[in-house]
Design a protein around this motif. Structure first.
Motif, PDB file in Angstrom:
ATOM      1  N   MET A   1      -5.547  11.163  -6.408  1.00 58.45           N
ATOM      2  CA  MET A   1      -6.127   9.895  -6.373  1.00 58.45           C
ATOM      3  C   MET A   1      -6.090   9.286  -4.991  1.00 58.45           C
ATOM      4  SD  MET A   1      -6.256   9.044  -9.663  1.00 58.45           S
ATOM      5  CE  MET A   1      -6.890   8.912 -10.845  1.00 58.45           C
ATOM      6  N   ASN A   2      -6.056  10.096  -4.042  1.00 58.52           N
ATOM      7  CA  ASN A   2      -6.151   9.599  -2.675  1.00 58.52           C
ATOM      8  C   ASN A   2      -7.588   9.263  -2.374  1.00 58.52           C
ATOM      9  OD1 ASN A   2      -3.517   9.876  -2.153  1.00 58.52           O
ATOM     10  ND2 ASN A   2      -3.683  11.830  -1.074  1.00 58.52           N
ATOM     11  N   ARG A   3      -7.688   8.088  -1.863  1.00 60.76           N
ATOM     12  CA  ARG A   3      -9.015   7.704  -1.422  1.00 60.76           C
ATOM     13  C   ARG A   3      -9.182   8.129   0.023  1.00 60.76           C
ATOM     14  NH1 ARG A   3      -9.064   1.624  -2.804  1.00 60.76           N
ATOM     15  NH2 ARG A   3      -6.871   1.894  -2.962  1.00 60.76           N
ATOM     16  N   PRO A   4     -10.368   8.357   0.448  1.00 65.70           N
ATOM     17  CA  PRO A   4     -10.568   8.799   1.829  1.00 65.70           C
ATOM     18  C   PRO A   4     -10.121   7.770   2.852  1.00 65.70           C
ATOM     19  CG  PRO A   4     -12.646   8.865   0.597  1.00 65.70           C
ATOM     20  CD  PRO A   4     -11.608   8.358  -0.329  1.00 65.70           C
ATOM     21  N   SER A   5     -10.034   6.494   2.504  1.00 68.98           N
ATOM     22  CA  SER A   5      -9.647   5.474   3.479  1.00 68.98           C
ATOM     23  C   SER A   5      -8.128   5.317   3.591  1.00 68.98           C
ATOM     24  CB  SER A   5     -10.266   4.133   3.109  1.00 68.98           C
ATOM     25  OG  SER A   5      -9.758   3.708   1.861  1.00 68.98           O
ATOM     26  N   ASP A   6      -7.326   5.882   2.652  1.00 65.85           N
ATOM     27  CA  ASP A   6      -5.870   5.789   2.713  1.00 65.85           C
ATOM     28  C   ASP A   6      -5.327   6.673   3.840  1.00 65.85           C
ATOM     29  OD1 ASP A   6      -5.724   4.074   0.629  1.00 65.85           O
ATOM     30  OD2 ASP A   6      -5.252   5.610  -0.873  1.00 65.85           O
ATOM     31  N   PRO A   7      -4.350   6.140   4.612  1.00 66.70           N
ATOM     32  CA  PRO A   7      -3.758   6.991   5.641  1.00 66.70           C
ATOM     33  C   PRO A   7      -2.904   8.063   4.967  1.00 66.70           C
ATOM     34  CG  PRO A   7      -2.619   4.895   5.556  1.00 66.70           C
ATOM     35  CD  PRO A   7      -3.780   4.819   4.590  1.00 66.70           C
ATOM     36  N   PRO A   8      -2.748   9.181   5.582  1.00 66.63           N
ATOM     37  CA  PRO A   8      -1.932  10.227   4.964  1.00 66.63           C
ATOM     38  C   PRO A   8      -0.464   9.757   4.912  1.00 66.63           C
ATOM     39  CG  PRO A   8      -2.596  10.866   7.177  1.00 66.63           C
ATOM     40  CD  PRO A   8      -3.303   9.584   6.854  1.00 66.63           C
ATOM     41  N   SER A   9       0.224  10.023   3.814  1.00 61.95           N
ATOM     42  CA  SER A   9       1.620   9.600   3.681  1.00 61.95           C
ATOM     43  C   SER A   9       2.532  10.589   4.419  1.00 61.95           C
ATOM     44  CB  SER A   9       2.016   9.486   2.213  1.00 61.95           C
ATOM     45  OG  SER A   9       1.933  10.751   1.612  1.00 61.95           O
ATOM     46  N   LYS A  10       3.617  10.007   5.011  1.00 64.04           N
ATOM     47  CA  LYS A  10       4.570  10.826   5.752  1.00 64.04           C
ATOM     48  C   LYS A  10       5.716  11.205   4.825  1.00 64.04           C
ATOM     49  CE  LYS A  10       4.775   7.558   9.128  1.00 64.04           C
ATOM     50  NZ  LYS A  10       5.344   6.944  10.310  1.00 64.04           N
ATOM     51  N   PRO A  11       6.405  12.295   5.123  1.00 58.02           N
ATOM     52  CA  PRO A  11       7.596  12.599   4.329  1.00 58.02           C
ATOM     53  C   PRO A  11       8.650  11.494   4.521  1.00 58.02           C
ATOM     54  CG  PRO A  11       7.135  14.337   5.943  1.00 58.02           C
ATOM     55  CD  PRO A  11       6.128  13.278   6.137  1.00 58.02           C
ATOM     56  N   TRP A  12       9.605  11.352   3.553  1.00 60.01           N
ATOM     57  CA  TRP A  12      10.567  10.254   3.582  1.00 60.01           C
ATOM     58  C   TRP A  12      11.419  10.248   4.846  1.00 60.01           C
ATOM     59  CZ3 TRP A  12      15.776  10.806   3.986  1.00 60.01           C
ATOM     60  CH2 TRP A  12      16.305  12.090   3.757  1.00 60.01           C
ATOM     61  N   TYR A  13      11.756  11.401   5.365  1.00 60.52           N
ATOM     62  CA  TYR A  13      12.630  11.457   6.539  1.00 60.52           C
ATOM     63  C   TYR A  13      11.916  11.068   7.823  1.00 60.52           C
ATOM     64  CZ  TYR A  13      10.508  16.115   6.724  1.00 60.52           C
ATOM     65  OH  TYR A  13       9.620  17.153   6.740  1.00 60.52           O
ATOM     66  N   ARG A  14      10.637  10.858   7.754  1.00 58.28           N
ATOM     67  CA  ARG A  14       9.888  10.374   8.925  1.00 58.28           C
ATOM     68  C   ARG A  14       9.715   8.854   8.903  1.00 58.28           C
ATOM     69  NH1 ARG A  14       8.220  14.406  12.722  1.00 58.28           N
ATOM     70  NH2 ARG A  14       8.225  16.357  11.585  1.00 58.28           N
ATOM     71  N   GLU A  15      10.187   8.214   7.850  1.00 58.77           N
ATOM     72  CA  GLU A  15      10.102   6.761   7.728  1.00 58.77           C
ATOM     73  C   GLU A  15      11.384   6.127   8.286  1.00 58.77           C
ATOM     74  OE1 GLU A  15       7.580   4.956   6.649  1.00 58.77           O
ATOM     75  OE2 GLU A  15       6.337   6.679   6.085  1.00 58.77           O
ATOM     76  N   PRO A  16      11.341   4.935   8.917  1.00 58.07           N
ATOM     77  CA  PRO A  16      12.545   4.317   9.494  1.00 58.07           C
ATOM     78  C   PRO A  16      13.466   3.671   8.450  1.00 58.07           C
ATOM     79  CG  PRO A  16      10.623   2.968   9.969  1.00 58.07           C
ATOM     80  CD  PRO A  16      10.122   4.216   9.300  1.00 58.07           C
TER      81      PRO A  16
END
Length: 175
Positions: A1-16
């Motif tokens: 259900m990803n829409r083309p306008s959604d940014p790609p999600s990062k893995p959890w360990y790449r989030e601050p």
């Protein structure tokens, strides 16, 4: 259900935010380990092993202070010519040949020093100047018979004279 306008999600360990939330309990664990290490490697010099006997001995100390008051004893401690000099005044029939000066560190009993001062005439006493770390020291002066006691607070290095009295805590500060 990803829409083309959604940014790609990062893995959890790449989030601050996960790292921030992990750092709080990790800091508490590190602080706890440091506290346990400090407690295990440093002795507590302020705790008296037999506090009951120490409490009973206070009456003997008070009697020595009272004897010093009765004799109107007073002393001045200072440095002269690279040595520690003391002037003792009061109503003594005879000046003792030697006096004992105990310099006690407020928190480290292992740093305490006991000095013997020898009579140099006319109520003057001398001893070698000890190598003391800079700071506050509790001083107690007594004769060999321990009949009286003078006390006070001195600061090293001994740049100014310090007065010792019966049950007095003088404050001669060093520079």
């Amino acid at each position: 259900m990803n829409r083309p306008s959604d940014p790609p999600s990062k893995p959890w360990y790449r989030e601050p935010w996960p790292w921030f939330l992990i750092s709080l309990p990790a800091a508490a664990v590190v602080g706890g380990i440091a506290t346990v290490w400090i407690a295990a490697t440093n002795a507590d010099g302020l705790v008296v092993g037999d506090y009951y006997k120490a409490g009973l001995a206070i009456n003997q100390v008070l009697a020595r202070d009272e004897e010093a008051r009765r004799l109107d004893l007073r002393a001045t401690l200072q440095t002269e010519d690279g040595s520690l000099a003391l002037s003792l005044g009061g109503r003594l029939a005879m000046h003792p040949e030697r006096l004992t000066l105990v310099l006690a560190h407020p928190t480290r009993a292992g740093m305490d020093q006991t000095l013997v001062l020898h009579h140099a005439g006319a109520g003057r006493y001398r001893t070698a100047l000890p190598a003391l770390p800079a700071g506050k020291w509790h001083a107690q002066l007594s004769d060999d018979t321990r009949a009286w006691r003078l006390s006070g607070v001195v600061y090293s290095p001994f740049t100014r004279p310090a007065d010792l009295g019966a049950g007095v805590t003088s404050t001669a500060q060093g520079d």
